[in-house]
Scaffold this motif. Structure first.
Motif, PDB file in Angstrom:
ATOM      1  N   VAL A  34     -66.810  38.676   1.268  1.00  0.00           N
ATOM      2  CA  VAL A  34     -65.705  38.576   2.223  1.00  0.00           C
ATOM      3  C   VAL A  34     -65.592  37.130   2.686  1.00  0.00           C
ATOM      4  O   VAL A  34     -66.524  36.583   3.266  1.00  0.00           O
ATOM      5  N   HIS A  35     -64.459  36.505   2.377  1.00  0.00           N
ATOM      6  CA  HIS A  35     -64.152  35.164   2.884  1.00  0.00           C
ATOM      7  C   HIS A  35     -63.088  35.320   3.943  1.00  0.00           C
ATOM      8  O   HIS A  35     -62.121  36.054   3.762  1.00  0.00           O
ATOM      9  N   VAL A  36     -63.266  34.622   5.057  1.00  0.00           N
ATOM     10  CA  VAL A  36     -62.309  34.725   6.156  1.00  0.00           C
ATOM     11  C   VAL A  36     -61.763  33.347   6.499  1.00  0.00           C
ATOM     12  O   VAL A  36     -62.481  32.346   6.456  1.00  0.00           O
ATOM     13  N   ILE A  37     -60.466  33.303   6.786  1.00  0.00           N
ATOM     14  CA  ILE A  37     -59.819  32.087   7.261  1.00  0.00           C
ATOM     15  C   ILE A  37     -59.202  32.432   8.608  1.00  0.00           C
ATOM     16  O   ILE A  37     -58.374  33.341   8.710  1.00  0.00           O
ATOM     17  N   TRP A  38     -59.645  31.731   9.637  1.00  0.00           N
ATOM     18  CA  TRP A  38     -59.235  32.018  11.011  1.00  0.00           C
ATOM     19  C   TRP A  38     -58.017  31.183  11.383  1.00  0.00           C
ATOM     20  O   TRP A  38     -57.948  30.007  11.067  1.00  0.00           O
ATOM     21  N   SER A  39     -57.068  31.791  12.081  1.00  0.00           N
ATOM     22  CA  SER A  39     -55.918  31.047  12.605  1.00  0.00           C
ATOM     23  C   SER A  39     -56.052  30.954  14.127  1.00  0.00           C
ATOM     24  O   SER A  39     -56.506  31.890  14.776  1.00  0.00           O
ATOM     25  N   LYS A  40     -55.659  29.817  14.677  1.00  0.00           N
ATOM     26  CA  LYS A  40     -55.831  29.582  16.115  1.00  0.00           C
ATOM     27  C   LYS A  40     -54.522  29.486  16.877  1.00  0.00           C
ATOM     28  O   LYS A  40     -54.481  29.793  18.054  1.00  0.00           O
ATOM     29  N   LYS A  41     -53.450  29.039  16.214  1.00  0.00           N
ATOM     30  CA  LYS A  41     -52.196  28.856  16.952  1.00  0.00           C
ATOM     31  C   LYS A  41     -51.000  29.137  16.047  1.00  0.00           C
ATOM     32  O   LYS A  41     -51.113  29.093  14.815  1.00  0.00           O
ATOM     33  N   ILE A  42     -49.880  29.395  16.658  1.00  0.00           N
ATOM     34  CA  ILE A  42     -48.644  29.668  15.923  1.00  0.00           C
ATOM     35  C   ILE A  42     -48.193  28.397  15.208  1.00  0.00           C
ATOM     36  O   ILE A  42     -48.257  27.295  15.754  1.00  0.00           O
ATOM     37  N   GLY A  43     -47.739  28.550  13.977  1.00  0.00           N
ATOM     38  CA  GLY A  43     -47.240  27.421  13.210  1.00  0.00           C
ATOM     39  C   GLY A  43     -48.305  26.672  12.446  1.00  0.00           C
ATOM     40  O   GLY A  43     -47.999  25.698  11.763  1.00  0.00           O
ATOM     41  N   GLU A  44     -49.541  27.091  12.531  1.00  0.00           N
ATOM     42  CA  GLU A  44     -50.643  26.437  11.825  1.00  0.00           C
ATOM     43  C   GLU A  44     -50.473  26.627  10.317  1.00  0.00           C
ATOM     44  O   GLU A  44     -50.065  27.686   9.861  1.00  0.00           O
TER      45      GLU A  44
END
Length: 77
Positions: A34-44
């Motif tokens: 399982v590889h995960v890519i985290w998003s922190k803000k809109i438009g990233e």
């Protein structure tokens, strides 16, 4: 403990989100890779270099701010 599925997963999820973390833990228990890519803000924007493997068996997006392109979606088998 043996994994239920010998498959690889790419997960896009929201950073520091309770339910995203629960989902990630569930996937780790049940899938081999399982590889995960985290998003922190809109438009990233997604950094393609963060996607380590060429192809995955499944791609999941859960509460992520990312908009997935066809190029990324084609990485699923």
């Amino acid at each position: 403990m043996k994994k239920k599925y010998n498959l690889s997963v790419l997960l896009f999820a929201r950073y520091d989100d309770f339910y995203s973390n629960l989902y990630y833990e569930y996937l780790k228990k049940n899938f081999l890779t399982v590889h995960v890519i985290w998003s922190k803000k809109i438009g990233e924007k997604i950094k393609i270099s963060k996607i380590k493997k060429k192809n995955y068996d499944y791609i999941f997006s859960y509460r992520s701010y990312f908009i997935l392109s066809g190029k990324i979606l084609n990485k699923a088998k």
